[in-house]
Design an enzyme around this catalytic site. Sequence first.
Site, PDB file in Angstrom:
ATOM      1  N   ARG A  75      -3.666 -26.468 -41.930  1.00 53.95           N
ATOM      2  CA  ARG A  75      -4.558 -27.717 -43.170  1.00 53.95           C
ATOM      3  C   ARG A  75      -5.658 -27.253 -42.740  1.00 53.95           C
ATOM      4  O   ARG A  75      -6.385 -27.633 -43.390  1.00 53.95           O
ATOM      5  CB  ARG A  75      -4.319 -28.614 -41.261  1.00 53.95           C
ATOM      6  CG  ARG A  75      -3.796 -29.620 -41.227  1.00 53.95           C
ATOM      7  CD  ARG A  75      -2.081 -29.652 -42.088  1.00 53.95           C
ATOM      8  NE  ARG A  75      -1.042 -29.942 -41.870  1.00 53.95           N
ATOM      9  CZ  ARG A  75      -0.316 -29.249 -41.976  1.00 53.95           C
ATOM     10  NH1 ARG A  75      -0.542 -28.335 -43.033  1.00 53.95           N
ATOM     11  NH2 ARG A  75       1.169 -29.926 -41.769  1.00 53.95           N
ATOM     12  N   GLU A  87      -7.991 -33.919 -37.577  1.00 47.40           N
ATOM     13  CA  GLU A  87      -6.980 -33.605 -39.766  1.00 47.40           C
ATOM     14  C   GLU A  87      -8.132 -34.438 -40.655  1.00 47.40           C
ATOM     15  O   GLU A  87      -8.278 -33.723 -41.925  1.00 47.40           O
ATOM     16  CB  GLU A  87      -5.819 -33.332 -39.240  1.00 47.40           C
ATOM     17  CG  GLU A  87      -4.677 -33.219 -40.581  1.00 47.40           C
ATOM     18  CD  GLU A  87      -3.663 -32.985 -40.589  1.00 47.40           C
ATOM     19  OE1 GLU A  87      -3.460 -32.332 -39.595  1.00 47.40           O
ATOM     20  OE2 GLU A  87      -2.854 -32.849 -41.591  1.00 47.40           O
ATOM     21  N   SER A 108      -1.659 -38.650 -40.790  1.00 46.84           N
ATOM     22  CA  SER A 108      -2.127 -37.552 -39.788  1.00 46.84           C
ATOM     23  C   SER A 108      -3.504 -37.929 -39.126  1.00 46.84           C
ATOM     24  O   SER A 108      -4.081 -37.324 -39.840  1.00 46.84           O
ATOM     25  CB  SER A 108      -1.343 -35.703 -39.487  1.00 46.84           C
ATOM     26  OG  SER A 108      -0.387 -36.191 -38.920  1.00 46.84           O
TER      27      SER A 108
HETATM   28  C1  FAD Z   1       1.403 -41.952 -45.868  1.00 45.13           C
HETATM   29  C2  FAD Z   1       0.862 -40.156 -46.133  1.00 45.13           C
HETATM   30  C3  FAD Z   1       1.912 -38.944 -45.800  1.00 45.13           C
HETATM   31  C4  FAD Z   1       1.197 -37.766 -45.645  1.00 45.13           C
HETATM   32  N1  FAD Z   1       1.754 -36.820 -45.272  1.00 45.13           N
HETATM   33  C5  FAD Z   1       1.365 -35.844 -45.141  1.00 45.13           C
HETATM   34  C6  FAD Z   1       2.040 -34.201 -44.221  1.00 45.13           C
HETATM   35  O1  FAD Z   1       3.326 -34.325 -44.704  1.00 45.13           O
HETATM   36  N2  FAD Z   1       1.363 -33.244 -44.777  1.00 45.13           N
HETATM   37  C7  FAD Z   1       0.525 -32.817 -44.745  1.00 45.13           C
HETATM   38  O2  FAD Z   1      -0.509 -31.989 -45.101  1.00 45.13           O
HETATM   39  N3  FAD Z   1      -0.910 -34.070 -44.989  1.00 45.13           N
HETATM   40  C8  FAD Z   1      -0.378 -35.450 -45.220  1.00 45.13           C
HETATM   41  N4  FAD Z   1      -1.019 -36.356 -45.421  1.00 45.13           N
HETATM   42  C9  FAD Z   1      -2.159 -36.567 -45.883  1.00 45.13           C
HETATM   43  C10 FAD Z   1      -2.780 -35.935 -46.999  1.00 45.13           C
HETATM   44  O3  FAD Z   1      -1.750 -35.897 -48.072  1.00 45.13           O
HETATM   45  C11 FAD Z   1      -3.650 -34.482 -47.074  1.00 45.13           C
HETATM   46  O4  FAD Z   1      -4.011 -33.973 -46.683  1.00 45.13           O
HETATM   47  C12 FAD Z   1      -3.708 -34.265 -48.471  1.00 45.13           C
HETATM   48  O5  FAD Z   1      -3.883 -32.887 -48.374  1.00 45.13           O
HETATM   49  C13 FAD Z   1      -4.828 -35.074 -49.253  1.00 45.13           C
HETATM   50  O6  FAD Z   1      -4.387 -34.579 -50.811  1.00 45.13           O
HETATM   51  P1  FAD Z   1      -5.900 -35.727 -51.241  1.00 45.13           P
HETATM   52  O7  FAD Z   1      -5.425 -35.584 -52.625  1.00 45.13           O
HETATM   53  O8  FAD Z   1      -5.736 -37.292 -50.629  1.00 45.13           O
HETATM   54  O9  FAD Z   1      -7.417 -35.188 -50.966  1.00 45.13           O
HETATM   55  P2  FAD Z   1      -8.294 -36.668 -50.282  1.00 45.13           P
HETATM   56  O10 FAD Z   1      -8.088 -37.708 -49.337  1.00 45.13           O
HETATM   57  O11 FAD Z   1      -8.789 -36.937 -51.699  1.00 45.13           O
HETATM   58  O12 FAD Z   1      -9.354 -34.903 -49.509  1.00 45.13           O
HETATM   59  C14 FAD Z   1      -8.746 -34.438 -48.590  1.00 45.13           C
HETATM   60  C15 FAD Z   1     -10.715 -32.844 -48.347  1.00 45.13           C
HETATM   61  O13 FAD Z   1     -10.287 -32.630 -49.718  1.00 45.13           O
HETATM   62  C16 FAD Z   1     -11.121 -32.015 -50.172  1.00 45.13           C
HETATM   63  N5  FAD Z   1     -10.467 -32.241 -51.519  1.00 45.13           N
HETATM   64  C17 FAD Z   1      -9.880 -32.985 -52.227  1.00 45.13           C
HETATM   65  N6  FAD Z   1      -9.887 -32.855 -53.476  1.00 45.13           N
HETATM   66  C18 FAD Z   1     -10.957 -31.247 -53.312  1.00 45.13           C
HETATM   67  C19 FAD Z   1     -10.812 -30.663 -54.262  1.00 45.13           C
HETATM   68  N7  FAD Z   1     -10.114 -30.530 -55.881  1.00 45.13           N
HETATM   69  N8  FAD Z   1     -11.823 -29.294 -54.584  1.00 45.13           N
HETATM   70  C20 FAD Z   1     -12.023 -29.339 -52.871  1.00 45.13           C
HETATM   71  N9  FAD Z   1     -12.179 -29.793 -52.091  1.00 45.13           N
HETATM   72  C21 FAD Z   1     -10.918 -31.113 -52.456  1.00 45.13           C
HETATM   73  C22 FAD Z   1     -12.284 -33.650 -50.266  1.00 45.13           C
HETATM   74  O14 FAD Z   1     -13.302 -33.515 -50.312  1.00 45.13           O
HETATM   75  C23 FAD Z   1     -11.976 -33.587 -48.491  1.00 45.13           C
HETATM   76  O15 FAD Z   1     -12.359 -33.155 -48.149  1.00 45.13           O
HETATM   77  C24 FAD Z   1      -0.524 -38.055 -45.978  1.00 45.13           C
HETATM   78  C25 FAD Z   1      -0.916 -39.039 -46.024  1.00 45.13           C
HETATM   79  C26 FAD Z   1      -0.728 -40.745 -46.014  1.00 45.13           C
HETATM   80  C27 FAD Z   1      -0.892 -41.489 -46.446  1.00 45.13           C
END
Ligand code: FAD
Length: 308
Positions: free
Chosen positions: A183, A300, A230
């Site tokens: 992660r 996480e 998570s």
């Molecule tokens: C229903 C649901 C199911 C999920 N299932 C999973 C799963 O199976 N596996 C899993 O790993 N995760 C899961 N997640 C969590 C989440 O989707 C992941 O962690 C995902 O990678 C976050 O992406 P995001 O674009 O939403 O990032 P954000 O939530 O917007 O940001 C998360 C972090 O990444 C940083 N960030 C975002 N974009 C960038 C960028 N371009 N450059 C640098 N840093 C950046 C942000 O500053 C923050 O620290 C789930 C979430 C939900 C709501």
Amino acid sequence: MGKPFQLKIFEKFLKEKGIAYKVDEPLAKHTTIRIGGPASFMVFPKKEDELLEIVKNATELDIPWYVVGGGSNLLCADEGYSGVVINLRNMKGIAERSFAPDATLFLEALSGTMVGEVISFARKKGYSGLEFLAGVPATVGGAVRMNAGAYGRSFSMLVRRVKLLKDGKIEDYEPKDSDWTYRSFSKEGIVVSATLELVKSNPEEIERKLKEIYFKRKASQPLAEKTFGSAFKNPPCCYAGKLIEDCGLKGFRVGGAKVSEKHANFIVNLGSATAKDVLALLREVQKRVWERFSIMLEPEVKFLGCSM
Ligand SMILES: Cc1cc2nc3c(=O)[nH]c(=O)nc-3n(C[C@H](O)[C@H](O)[C@H](O)COP(=O)(O)OP(=O)(O)OC[C@H]3O[C@@H](n4cnc5c(N)ncnc54)[C@H](O)[C@@H]3O)c2cc1C
């Protein structure tokens, strides 16, 4: 922060450049758990050069900034964020970089592209690899930063190059194995784009995998609820969800926040939850797991303007 003069200069710059922005924008609108007070500024760059200028200006003016993608692993403070939230959702697009028709396809996706869009694009072309993330509301940038993963696979397995913005420059970087951990992608910078390697597959097989993953997720996760995925990382020994469930915490509530009955590692906003409720719930879960198993769960979820 609270430096009105700097903010005025920053707003003038946004206007001059024609960059889309909002003032006092509720963060709740941009996170999947629908929690978070106002960000002083939320900016929506569409292109690399806009992103570069935003970061340069905010840094020079000493205004704090933070990057948001899908907001799907983020808890934002009820008080909001005194600074600039750079929302990358408008920086999207997918381009084919090169391919060996019978074997692999290299796709470069801009950071704000939803992972689901990349999956659809690849599926139409008959290429596979990302199905394990079907149904996850992540952007490509967020999936790189978090090394999103599921069912034994992770984003790191597909990422061949990452464009990173750091120190006012964009670097085209080839990730090393050591950059990736569970992660997390440790190389600093804003992810501008990522190039993914996908493999040729037959369309029926891709369709079958997508359906299988979707139904598996639907059966085990509260997909229709307001959550941030998570809450805690799995410790080396076992699943965080199982530890929480074994403490009898499914359905446990603080204010408007509840431990999901479907998956104990998911926190649900019942509608009126505040970040304070969620933080109190996370702390209590962490404490109970520690008391029962002597295992300290590590969050996480990322925090903006608040912490556990
Ligand atoms: C229903 C649901 C199911 C999920 N299932 C999973 C799963 O199976 N596996 C899993 O790993 N995760 C899961 N997640 C969590 C989440 O989707 C992941 O962690 C995902 O990678 C976050 O992406 P995001 O674009 O939403 O990032 P954000 O939530 O917007 O940001 C998360 C972090 O990444 C940083 N960030 C975002 N974009 C960038 C960028 N371009 N450059 C640098 N840093 C950046 C942000 O500053 C923050 O620290 C789930 C979430 C939900 C709501």
